[in-house]
Design an enzyme around this catalytic site. Structure first.
Site, PDB file in Angstrom:
ATOM      1  CE  LYS A 243      -3.702  -1.928   2.962  1.00 22.64           C
ATOM      2  NZ  LYS A 243      -4.872  -1.751   2.089  1.00 22.64           N
ATOM      3  NE  ARG A 319     -11.114 -10.163  -1.258  1.00 17.15           N
ATOM      4  CZ  ARG A 319     -11.536  -9.222  -2.104  1.00 17.15           C
ATOM      5  NH1 ARG A 319     -12.001  -9.565  -3.289  1.00 17.15           N
ATOM      6  NH2 ARG A 319     -11.517  -7.952  -1.756  1.00 17.15           N
TER       7      ARG A 319
END
Length: 465
Positions: A243, A319
């Site tokens: 990020k 996820r």
């Protein structure tokens, strides 16, 4: 955990506060306040708008009480915890509500007051407001404190930086909760994750200094089974798809799903509701870090369920860890399986930070949750498991894609991905929460936030009946 607030004892010495709405002919001040109060409030420009406070004097200059504006009934939902601002503005002392409009929910009002007392003071001293509230008539004070306890726990866990809230500390917090309420705990960590068939939890967390793990809490009780699964990514660098700094700044909150399911479990246990259900809480706790053994873009992982997953973005790691935990939960065929995760930026773009979406195939359950959230000032919004998008999560060389390209429907495709691991549970609901209050509001300081907990709690009697 931040010390919980208490209600003031019933006392003749507590000061009255009248909750007043605006009217066409000015605010509807009660007759009990006296004629001088009306004159004084008018002189102070008191109109009854939401958050407006007017202290009332005695003839000798002391405080006789207060009138507090709660705004019009039409905007009641907009001003979520309207009484919270009074808790912060009133001078020290004990206060009781002398008048509350019939259409105002006393439990939410009292909860807002208690939530306004929250201060995260682990690293910097911060005194809570000194005004105390006598629990309003007709309100169950123990229940309100149980609601506040769940919210306080979730806030504390999210607000604590990853230096003090890694997988080790999150495990400790879960164990402390279990000890408080007589739950059993089992932990699977490190290489044991591979041996016990949790390969994706291991893959995501193996590069971190603290071992990845699956935390499994089971509460004593009998009845329908409720299983809560919370994403516990204690810090998310994005992995090798790192990020930018601006996106990494508040990634200590990426375990907000875990914090919220633990907060909900705290409230359920305090209310004694766990006796009438079989409550299980699963938390895959990892840090998505960067090292020589970090999982890579393009890797193919085989999940606990046997489905293969192509990793097209290591920053879509939540996820992956949830999938293994959901597969385990699903094996027991629970009546209700709920996952909570700070999962997608797409959800924030669609609904903003304050309105978390949830996904559910059952119209009755979805309506119960959404209506419950509105009634208890814990708003949520239903989004669809849109099946035509299933093809978006089906890559060419594996069963599933963890991060389909194109930028469309990111929240829906993430929910569809998770649903692939839940085909045995009777009902499955997924919450894509933000878990963070970006700007302070009454009863909601900037920082970690509970979302969806009370909406779920109040809908459970209808869902599990």
């Amino acid at each position: 955990m931040t010390e919980l607030p208490e209600f003031a004892p019933q006392s003749a010495e507590s000061l009255p506060i009248w909750l007043v709405r605006p009217g066409d002919d000015g605010p509807a001040l009660p007759a009990e306040a006296g004629e001088m109060a009306k004159i004084w409030a008018k002189a102070q420009g008191f109109s009854g708008r939401a958050g407006q406070l007017c202290l009332l004097p005695t003839p000798d200059g002391k405080i006789a009480g207060a009138v507090y504006g709660i705004g019009s009934a039409e905007r009641a939902f907009r001003d979520r915890y309207v009484l919270a601002k009074a808790a912060e503005a009133l001078p020290a002392g004990d206060w009781h509500i002398a008048q509350m409009p019939e259409d105002m929910d006393g439990e939410t009002a009292a909860l807002g007051w208690l939530l306004a007392q929250y201060r995260f003071a682990r690293y910097k001293k911060a005194e809570p407001p000194a005004a105390r509230l006598v629990c309003p008539q007709g309100v169950d004070g123990d229940r309100v404190i149980a609601l506040a306890a769940g919210e306080y726990l979730a806030r504390d866990l999210i607000n604590t930086p990853a230096s003090d809230m890694g997988p080790d500390e999150l495990e400790r917090a879960a164990c402390e909760l279990a000890e408080r309420h007589g739950a059993s705990v089992s932990i699977t960590k490190g290489e044991a994750l591979l041996a016990q068939d949790f390969p994706m939890i291991h893959a995501v967390g193996r590069a971190a200094a603290q071992e990845p793990r699956l935390i499994d809490l089971v509460f004593p009780g009998s009845g329908p089974q409720l299983t809560l699964v919370g994403k516990g990514v204690c810090f998310d660098t994005g992995g090798l798809d790192i990020k930018p700094p601006s996106s990494m700044a508040i990634m200590k909150k990426d375990m907000g799903g875990a914090a919220n399911v633990l907060g909900l479990a705290e409230t359920l246990a305090r209310l004694g509701l766990t006796r009438n259900m079989r409550l299980r809480v699963l938390i895959p706790a990892v840090e998505n870090a960067i090292s020589a053994n970090a999982f890579r873009p393009g890797d193919i992982l085989t999940s606990r369920k046997g489905l293969t997953v192509e990793v097209n973005n290591t920053d879509a790691e939540g996820r992956l860890v949830l999938a293994d935990a959901l597969a385990l939960a699903d094996e027991e065929r629970p009546e209700l399986l709920i996952s909570m995760a700070t999962l997608t930026g797409a959800a924030r773009v669609a609904l903003g930070p304050d309105l978390p979406p949830f996904f559910c195939d059952d119209d009755v359950i979805a309506a119960a949750i959404q209506n419950s959230g509105r009634d208890c000032a814990d708003p949520v919004w239903r989004m669809p498991f849109w099946e035509p998008y299933e093809s978006m999560i089906e890559p060419a060389i594996a069963d599933l894609d963890n991060a389909p390209g194109g930028g469309f429907a990111g929240a829906i495709t993430a929910a569809l991905f998770l649903r692939r691991f839940t085909d045995k549970a009777r009902h499955y609901v997924h919450f894509d929460i933000y878990g963070w209050q970006p700007t302070a509001a009454p009863g909601r300081p900037k920082g970690g936030a509970g979302q969806g907990m009370r909406a779920i709690l109040n809908a459970l009697p209808e869902i599990l009946s």
